[in-house]
Design a protein around this motif. Structure first.
Motif, PDB file in Angstrom:
ATOM      1  N   SER A  44       0.864  -1.176   0.000  1.00  0.00           N
ATOM      2  CA  SER A  44       0.000   0.000   0.000  1.00  0.00           C
ATOM      3  C   SER A  44       0.900   1.225   0.000  1.00  0.00           C
ATOM      4  CB  SER A  44      -0.923   0.023   1.219  1.00  0.00           C
ATOM      5  OG  SER A  44      -1.912   1.019   1.064  1.00  0.00           O
ATOM      6  N   LEU A 120      -5.871  -0.749  -0.247  1.00  0.00           N
ATOM      7  CA  LEU A 120      -6.118   0.587   0.291  1.00  0.00           C
ATOM      8  C   LEU A 120      -7.542   0.627   0.833  1.00  0.00           C
ATOM      9  CD1 LEU A 120      -4.513   3.271   0.533  1.00  0.00           C
ATOM     10  CD2 LEU A 120      -5.741   4.051  -1.505  1.00  0.00           C
ATOM     11  N   CYS A 122      -9.615   3.077   2.054  1.00  0.00           N
ATOM     12  CA  CYS A 122     -10.050   4.465   2.225  1.00  0.00           C
ATOM     13  C   CYS A 122     -11.395   4.557   2.949  1.00  0.00           C
ATOM     14  CB  CYS A 122     -10.178   5.150   0.868  1.00  0.00           C
ATOM     15  SG  CYS A 122      -8.621   5.369   0.010  1.00  0.00           S
ATOM     16  N   LEU A 137      -3.917   4.102  -6.763  1.00  0.00           N
ATOM     17  CA  LEU A 137      -4.702   2.988  -7.293  1.00  0.00           C
ATOM     18  C   LEU A 137      -4.565   2.895  -8.810  1.00  0.00           C
ATOM     19  CD1 LEU A 137      -7.963   3.213  -5.148  1.00  0.00           C
ATOM     20  CD2 LEU A 137      -6.342   1.303  -5.192  1.00  0.00           C
ATOM     21  N   CYS A 147      -6.020  -5.240  -7.174  1.00  0.00           N
ATOM     22  CA  CYS A 147      -6.271  -4.236  -6.142  1.00  0.00           C
ATOM     23  C   CYS A 147      -7.478  -4.605  -5.291  1.00  0.00           C
ATOM     24  CB  CYS A 147      -6.503  -2.863  -6.770  1.00  0.00           C
ATOM     25  SG  CYS A 147      -5.053  -2.187  -7.613  1.00  0.00           S
ATOM     26  N   ALA A 149      -9.798  -2.696  -2.451  1.00  0.00           N
ATOM     27  CA  ALA A 149     -10.040  -1.340  -1.965  1.00  0.00           C
ATOM     28  C   ALA A 149     -11.472  -1.223  -1.468  1.00  0.00           C
ATOM     29  CB  ALA A 149      -9.762  -0.322  -3.076  1.00  0.00           C
ATOM     30  N   ILE A 155     -13.548   5.713  -6.315  1.00  0.00           N
ATOM     31  CA  ILE A 155     -12.878   4.430  -6.553  1.00  0.00           C
ATOM     32  C   ILE A 155     -13.669   3.528  -7.506  1.00  0.00           C
ATOM     33  CG2 ILE A 155     -12.031   2.318  -5.436  1.00  0.00           C
ATOM     34  CD1 ILE A 155     -11.244   4.075  -3.032  1.00  0.00           C
ATOM     35  N   SER A 170     -16.393   0.365   3.261  1.00  0.00           N
ATOM     36  CA  SER A 170     -15.404   0.944   4.164  1.00  0.00           C
ATOM     37  C   SER A 170     -15.752   0.598   5.610  1.00  0.00           C
ATOM     38  CB  SER A 170     -15.338   2.467   3.990  1.00  0.00           C
ATOM     39  OG  SER A 170     -16.547   3.063   4.392  1.00  0.00           O
TER      40      SER A 170
END
Length: 224
Positions: A44, A120, A122, A137, A147, A149, A155, A170
């Motif tokens: 990352s 990642l 976020c 990204l 990836c 995420a 995104i 998230s």
């Protein structure tokens, strides 16, 4: 926008070096996490700040099954790095993590090419701070990195889950961990997602496409 290295709409600011293809010239070994001598590398890149969700990512890593062999590499500085290092120690995964700190772009590119997965997590912070579509990204995708995420902000403009990446909600460390486990155990999945992500970047997000998009935008604005 080119001066915003981690936020905003990455279609206007991908790093040109990141458009060098990593695929055929640098094929990744089909690691599956079963060999302690050849662990899957998760990378990352980003500042250690709350909106990047690195606490969630560390919790997700700590949830991975004990039979999986992996290592995590973080590139970037930021005010929360010491706090995150302490959390990694508390979670019992500190020995599997390398904290590189601030790294030159050419070294970041080399790290992408050595890695197997980019991650990642976020988030939107309580005060509303968030990323748009992080440039990292786009850069990782340009190197055929699979990836994992979160599905916030811009995104999903780049990734469609199961098609060219794996997106999870998230703040959900359990879901993030399950997505990481799938990617670690399945090198064929990583290859498919990485190839599709690179194709998406080259078709919609590279600097040549960005110039054409900006030219069309300015031309339309001038006519109006």
């Amino acid at each position: 926008m080119a001066g915003r290295p981690e936020g905003g709409d990455a279609r206007h600011a991908p790093h040109p070096e990141a458009c060098d293809c990593a695929g055929a010239a640098n094929p990744r070994p089909p690691r599956d996490g079963s060999d302690p001598e050849n662990p899957v590398t998760i990378i990352s890149v980003g500042r250690a700040v709350p909106k990047k969700g690195y606490d969630i990512l560390l919790e997700a890593l700590a949830r991975l099954p004990g039979d999986l062999h992996w290592r995590f590499v973080h590139a970037g500085d930021g005010g929360e790095r010491a706090k995150l290092q302490k959390l990694a120690d508390e979670l019992g995964i500190a020995q599997k993590i390398t904290w590189l700190g601030a790294v030159d772009q050419k070294d970041v590119l080399a790290a992408y090419r050595r890695a197997d997965i980019f991650a990642l997590a976020c988030r939107i912070t309580p005060d509303g701070d968030r990323d748009g579509l992080p440039n990292v990204l786009v850069e990782a995708a340009s190197q055929q990195l699979a990836c994992v995420a979160t599905d916030i902000s811009g995104i999903p403009e780049l990734f469609e889950t199961e098609e060219n990446g794996l997106l999870v909600p998230s703040e959900d460390a359990a879901a993030f961990s399950r997505a990481l486990e799938r990617a670690i155990r399945d090198p064929a999945l990583r290859h498919r997602l990485g190839a599709a992500a690179e194709a998406k970047v080259r078709g919609s997000f590279d600097h040549h496409t960005s110039i054409a998009q900006l030219k069309a935008l300015f031309t339309t604005g001038a006519r109006r």
